[in-house]
Motif scaffolding. Sequence first.
Motif, short mmCIF file in Angstrom:
data_model
loop_
_atom_site.label_atom_id
_atom_site.label_comp_id
_atom_site.label_asym_id
_atom_site.label_seq_id
_atom_site.Cartn_x
_atom_site.Cartn_y
_atom_site.Cartn_z
N THR A 201 2.14 0.69 -12.16
CA THR A 201 1.94 -0.24 -11.05
C THR A 201 2.78 0.18 -9.85
O THR A 201 2.34 0.06 -8.71
CB THR A 201 2.30 -1.69 -11.45
OG1 THR A 201 3.66 -1.71 -11.88
CG2 THR A 201 1.41 -2.21 -12.54
N GLY A 202 3.97 0.69 -10.10
CA GLY A 202 4.81 1.17 -9.01
C GLY A 202 4.18 2.35 -8.29
O GLY A 202 4.17 2.43 -7.06
N MET A 205 1.32 1.24 -6.21
CA MET A 205 1.78 0.62 -4.96
C MET A 205 2.11 1.70 -3.94
O MET A 205 1.68 1.64 -2.78
CB MET A 205 3.02 -0.23 -5.26
CG MET A 205 3.60 -0.96 -4.08
SD MET A 205 4.81 0.04 -3.23
CE MET A 205 6.14 0.04 -4.42
N ARG A 206 2.83 2.73 -4.39
CA ARG A 206 3.20 3.81 -3.49
C ARG A 206 1.95 4.51 -2.94
O ARG A 206 1.82 4.81 -1.76
CB ARG A 206 4.07 4.82 -4.23
CG ARG A 206 5.36 5.12 -3.51
CD ARG A 206 6.41 5.62 -4.48
NE ARG A 206 6.97 4.52 -5.25
CZ ARG A 206 7.51 4.65 -6.45
NH1 ARG A 206 7.53 5.83 -7.03
NH2 ARG A 206 8.02 3.61 -7.05
N THR A 209 0.12 2.35 -0.41
CA THR A 209 0.80 2.32 0.87
C THR A 209 0.54 3.59 1.67
O THR A 209 0.11 3.54 2.81
CB THR A 209 2.31 2.15 0.65
OG1 THR A 209 2.51 1.11 -0.29
CG2 THR A 209 3.01 1.80 1.95
N MET A 236 -4.61 -4.03 -8.57
CA MET A 236 -3.22 -4.43 -8.76
C MET A 236 -3.14 -5.87 -9.24
O MET A 236 -2.34 -6.20 -10.12
CB MET A 236 -2.44 -4.29 -7.44
CG MET A 236 -2.10 -2.87 -7.07
SD MET A 236 -0.97 -2.07 -8.21
CE MET A 236 0.58 -2.78 -7.71
N THR A 263 6.94 -5.18 -11.26
CA THR A 263 5.48 -5.18 -11.11
C THR A 263 5.04 -6.26 -10.13
O THR A 263 4.19 -6.03 -9.28
CB THR A 263 4.83 -5.41 -12.48
OG1 THR A 263 5.21 -4.34 -13.34
CG2 THR A 263 3.32 -5.45 -12.37
N GLN A 265 6.64 -7.48 -7.68
CA GLN A 265 6.93 -7.05 -6.30
C GLN A 265 5.91 -6.04 -5.82
O GLN A 265 5.44 -6.11 -4.68
CB GLN A 265 8.33 -6.44 -6.22
CG GLN A 265 9.42 -7.49 -6.31
CD GLN A 265 10.77 -6.87 -6.55
OE1 GLN A 265 10.91 -5.66 -6.51
NE2 GLN A 265 11.76 -7.70 -6.81
N SER A 266 5.53 -5.11 -6.69
CA SER A 266 4.56 -4.10 -6.29
C SER A 266 3.23 -4.76 -5.95
O SER A 266 2.58 -4.41 -4.96
CB SER A 266 4.35 -3.10 -7.42
OG SER A 266 5.53 -2.43 -7.69
N LYS A 269 3.44 -6.27 -2.59
CA LYS A 269 3.42 -5.30 -1.51
C LYS A 269 1.99 -4.86 -1.22
O LYS A 269 1.60 -4.70 -0.06
CB LYS A 269 4.27 -4.09 -1.87
CG LYS A 269 5.75 -4.35 -1.71
CD LYS A 269 6.56 -3.13 -2.09
CE LYS A 269 8.02 -3.51 -2.24
NZ LYS A 269 8.78 -2.47 -2.95
#
Lengths: 301, 245
Positions: A201-202, A205-206, A209, A236, A263, A265-266, A269
């Motif tokens: 998941t991180g 997210m990256r 973005t 997500m 997760t 937080q991701s 985002k």
Amino acid sequence: MSGFKRDWNGNAKKRDGPKPPPKKVVQNQYTPMFETLRDELDQHHDRRERIIKASRDITALSKKIIFALQRVRKIDKELPKNIQAEVDTRLADISKLLATIAPEIQGINRYRYARSLMCLEELVEALTFLHYLKTQTLITPEQLTPIMDDLVRKAITPPEDVPMTDVNEPAATSPEKPEEKEIPKVSLTQDDYLYGVFDLTGEMMRFATTSTALTGTMAGGGAPGDEEPRTIVEDMHELGSFFEMLPVGPGKRFQWEKKLEVTRQSVQKVERLGYDRTIRGSERPKGWIPDLSGGDQPEEE
Amino acid sequence: MPPMIDPSLFDQIKSKIEEDTTVRKELEQIVDELHQHVSFTQGLLSRIHSTPRSKYPTLLPQVESSIKSQVATVSKLSAFASQYPYYKYNQKWTRPLQDSLSTVLLYTWLSSPTHPLLTPSSLSTFYSVPLNLPPNHDAFHITTEEYLLALVSIIDDLSRLAMNSVTLGDTSLAVEISTFIKDLHAGFQVLNLKNDILRKRVDSIKYAVKKVEDVVYDLSLRGLIPPAAAGTGEAGEAAGEKKEE
């Protein structure tokens, strides 16, 4: 072996009397037992050491794969050639390392050294991310098993006897020499899988973005014919709910909660990205490309 | 396009986590039971510090019967735990099992004037559970580390007993303990230890050695070492050596 004394002239001194016997380890009735135990412990320590070494390298290689994958800009069946090539070389290296430790982590030893095998979590992260970028789906443990088996097998059976195709080669050296030996498998535990997916998941997210910033579109979408193309925001959300709904794994409550928080937080985002796209995306002139000069993002080749 | 998450995946993982939780709960119950038996045995055994050897015949049978309940629980544990990967759950029982092993080791040592030390294999026969297993066999067993840790803990207990036996007027027991502990200490020095829990515990043996040596020294200084140390010739000899170390 510098065991002699000198007299005041510096000449080697003669020993008085016979050489004393070498200092012996105290022997008693228990010594043989302890010697057996020592051998068992030594075996265990050596094995653990080998596993830890390979594990560290596999972790580093997996991380490199992830970095390479972060240079991808869109979800597509085919990775850009140079990135695919890099992933392949890294996987080949991982494959060799896995093959060296595979025999050591069979059966009872799989869980015995589970804590020294954190690399598998990292590898799962890399493989799930690779799979997501190609298919926009979450790979299942069942799909991962053959991939892992393949990795181990590749390094154990050398790639299809290339020199054998040489015409001058005498046929005497039979290509099928080892009778399909039982190839050890590196099995993934449920924790390897789940914690790998947590970390996925991180990475998503990256990826969301960077790809949104650089391409101006939200990653995802599938075939152009799809009426409602799914975006990474929805993916997500789905992953987030997936983890929220799962019962907390026993034994690792603390670690689980921590990962879950990251997760969350991701997910937030990425949903913020989705919001920005919706509200301001239309204000961007067609063909608008954000200024990349100041970004710390790697250049797209 | 296919959904992000395979619809069957959630239930599959959820049921595995639930199974894991159930297993742990059941294990906890069995381990609790073992823990209770072990504590009781340890309590009984702590009486050796105030019981002269002549009264052992009344004390030791009680210890024995409570050890029997431990063995029964361990075989229950063994049957249950063998259904699952051994090292996945062994953290749950390794401490109480070590304690259990040490009560058995101490009991056997005390129960005979020859002070036998159970080896790992005789201990595994005693519990009728296997010893270290080949990698392809995943089942409950006694590990090398557990055996060694149990040994360290009886060394601790015995070094205390050495003092208390002198108080009870049984100086020859102190001498016997001294011999035994020094032999074991030499044995432990054969091992190549890593920086782990075993190393930490083994490091403490030297204090036990010092403690019994001090006791024996006090005795020899005052001429209280029994001649021929009540039948164990080597014990007297060990005490004689004492001063030169």
